[in-house]
Design an enzyme around this catalytic site. Structure first.
Site, PDB file in Angstrom:
ATOM      1  N   CYS A   1       1.389  -0.997   0.157  1.00  0.00           N
ATOM      2  CA  CYS A   1      -0.460   0.179   0.170  1.00  0.00           C
ATOM      3  C   CYS A   1       0.624   0.828   0.332  1.00  0.00           C
ATOM      4  O   CYS A   1       0.401   2.053  -0.610  1.00  0.00           O
ATOM      5  CB  CYS A   1      -0.558   0.246   1.454  1.00  0.00           C
ATOM      6  SG  CYS A   1      -2.017   1.305   1.272  1.00  0.00           S
TER       7      CYS A   1
ATOM      8  N   CYS B   1      -6.323  -3.873   6.644  1.00  0.00           N
ATOM      9  CA  CYS B   1      -7.445  -3.094   6.897  1.00  0.00           C
ATOM     10  C   CYS B   1      -8.781  -3.723   6.211  1.00  0.00           C
ATOM     11  O   CYS B   1      -9.564  -2.960   6.404  1.00  0.00           O
ATOM     12  CB  CYS B   1      -6.963  -1.614   6.219  1.00  0.00           C
ATOM     13  SG  CYS B   1      -6.576  -1.716   4.459  1.00  0.00           S
TER      14      CYS B   1
END
Length: 371
Positions: A101, A202
């Site tokens: 990410c 997440c």
């Protein structure tokens, strides 16, 4: 400078934005919408990117008096992070989605868009430090270093940043401890001062990685095999649900085993087999890693480094050598063996507190023992 402050809706990114504003920068808050079906509320401290988080970020921006925008990067996140995560597990590796990410979203897609819109840099709430020094030829060089708060240090997941990205990055929290950040948030009147930190992956809000993968890959029954004898000692519903070093949930027929605990020591994606063995088979001290990313100039020859293979794992003294014909391949020889190191994990190399770079582990072995 004109700076985009990435605002997740948490306390760290809120204080980071406030500090950039205090430093005299022209700050714009941006919340990244990474979920294609954002939930209304967080599930305790798990997950992120909910509608609630976006609202929290907007309220902080309003209190600071800065412009605020939501940038939709859900499709890019799905392709570069989530689909990569699935593909890596399916191939028998154990990825770290936070590094992907940071590499693909926060310091590629976000930074590229910010620069295209005329901004100069991106600021985030990561716990790490940028240290500036003057090189021998008089140029200012920016280095990535560990945070002051060792318990919150996130330099490991930032080890994918290259020199150009570091030149346009700010980490305003690196010199502060987490309790002090919460106290500062309260002093600034931020309602999120006591908001719990998000943790785990997440996009897997309930923390059930195996269940999440099963929904996408389906059940794929296979054998659990003793790595030494070759005997079939159990079964599983998908090799992708296992990682090296795992002890629980192995589906073993314990009647055929002695009393010693067993661990996953290998995942064979091609044959859909999970190999198990005793703890002594887990230790490795030789790593071959690829996809190397250097936070500056790549080291030459064999260099002394500290090597870390988990976000909050121990740093082990080691020697590292970049492949002579391919600067994206690095060989690492650890001074002592580490257990549970899996292909797909990242090894981040340090010189003291400075991050040299990172690479993705492709193979592991033990010195003097064939891989």
């Amino acid at each position: 400078m004109r700076v985009v402050a990435a605002m997740s809706g948490g306390v760290d990114s809120a204080v980071a934005a406030a500090r950039m504003l205090d430093a005299g920068h022209d700050v714009v808050g941006v919340h990244l919408a990474l979920s294609q079906s954002a939930a209304t509320l967080r599930e305790s401290a798990r997950g992120c990117c909910t509608i609630e988080d976006a609202g929290d970020a907007r309220r902080v921006a309003d209190r600071l008096g800065i412009p605020f925008y939501v940038w939709d990067m859900a499709e890019r996140f799905k392709r570069d992070v989530m689909e990569d995560f699935v593909a890596e597990y399916q191939a028998g590796r154990t990825p770290n989605p936070c590094l992907r990410c940071n590499e693909s979203i926060k310091f590629a897609a976000l930074l590229d868009k910010a620069l295209a819109l005329g901004f100069d840099a991106v600021a985030t709430g990561h716990y790490a430090q940028i240290v500036e020094r003057v090189s021998a030829d008089g140029e200012v060089v920016r280095e990535l270093h560990r945070a002051v708060d060792a318990s919150k240090d996130q330099s490991y997941v930032l080890g994918v940043l290259d020199e150009d990205q570091l030149a346009r990055a700010f980490f305003p929290l690196g010199d502060t401890t987490k309790p002090d950040i919460r106290a500062e948030a309260a002093e600034r009147g931020f309602s999120i001062a006591k908001k719990p930190d998000s943790y785990d992956i997440c996009f897997i809000a309930d923390g059930d990685t195996r269940g999440w993968l099963t929904k996408r890959l389906g059940e794929q029954p296979g054998e659990v095999v003793d790595a030494v004898t070759g005997d079939v000692v159990g079964s599983h519903q998908g090799a992708y649900g296992f990682t090296i070093g795992q002890r629980r949930g192995l589906g073993l027929d314990r009647s055929s085993l002695d009393g010693d605990p067993r661990y996953v020591v290998g995942v064979e994606a091609s044959s859909n087999r999970v190999l198990i063995g005793t703890q002594d088979l887990l230790g490795v001290d030789v790593l071959r890693a690829d996809h190397a990313r250097w936070c500056g100039t790549a080291p030459e020859g064999e260099v002394r480094v500290g090597a870390q293979v988990r976000a909050h794992g121990e740093e082990v003294p080691a020697f590292a050598r970049v492949h002579a014909d391919d600067p994206e391949v690095v060989h690492v020889r650890l001074d002592s063996r580490l257990r549970g190191v899996a292909p797909g994990q990242s090894v981040v190399l340090y010189d003291g507190t400075r991050v040299i770079g990172s690479a993705t582990i492709a193979e592991t072995s033990r010195a003097g023992v064939p891989a």
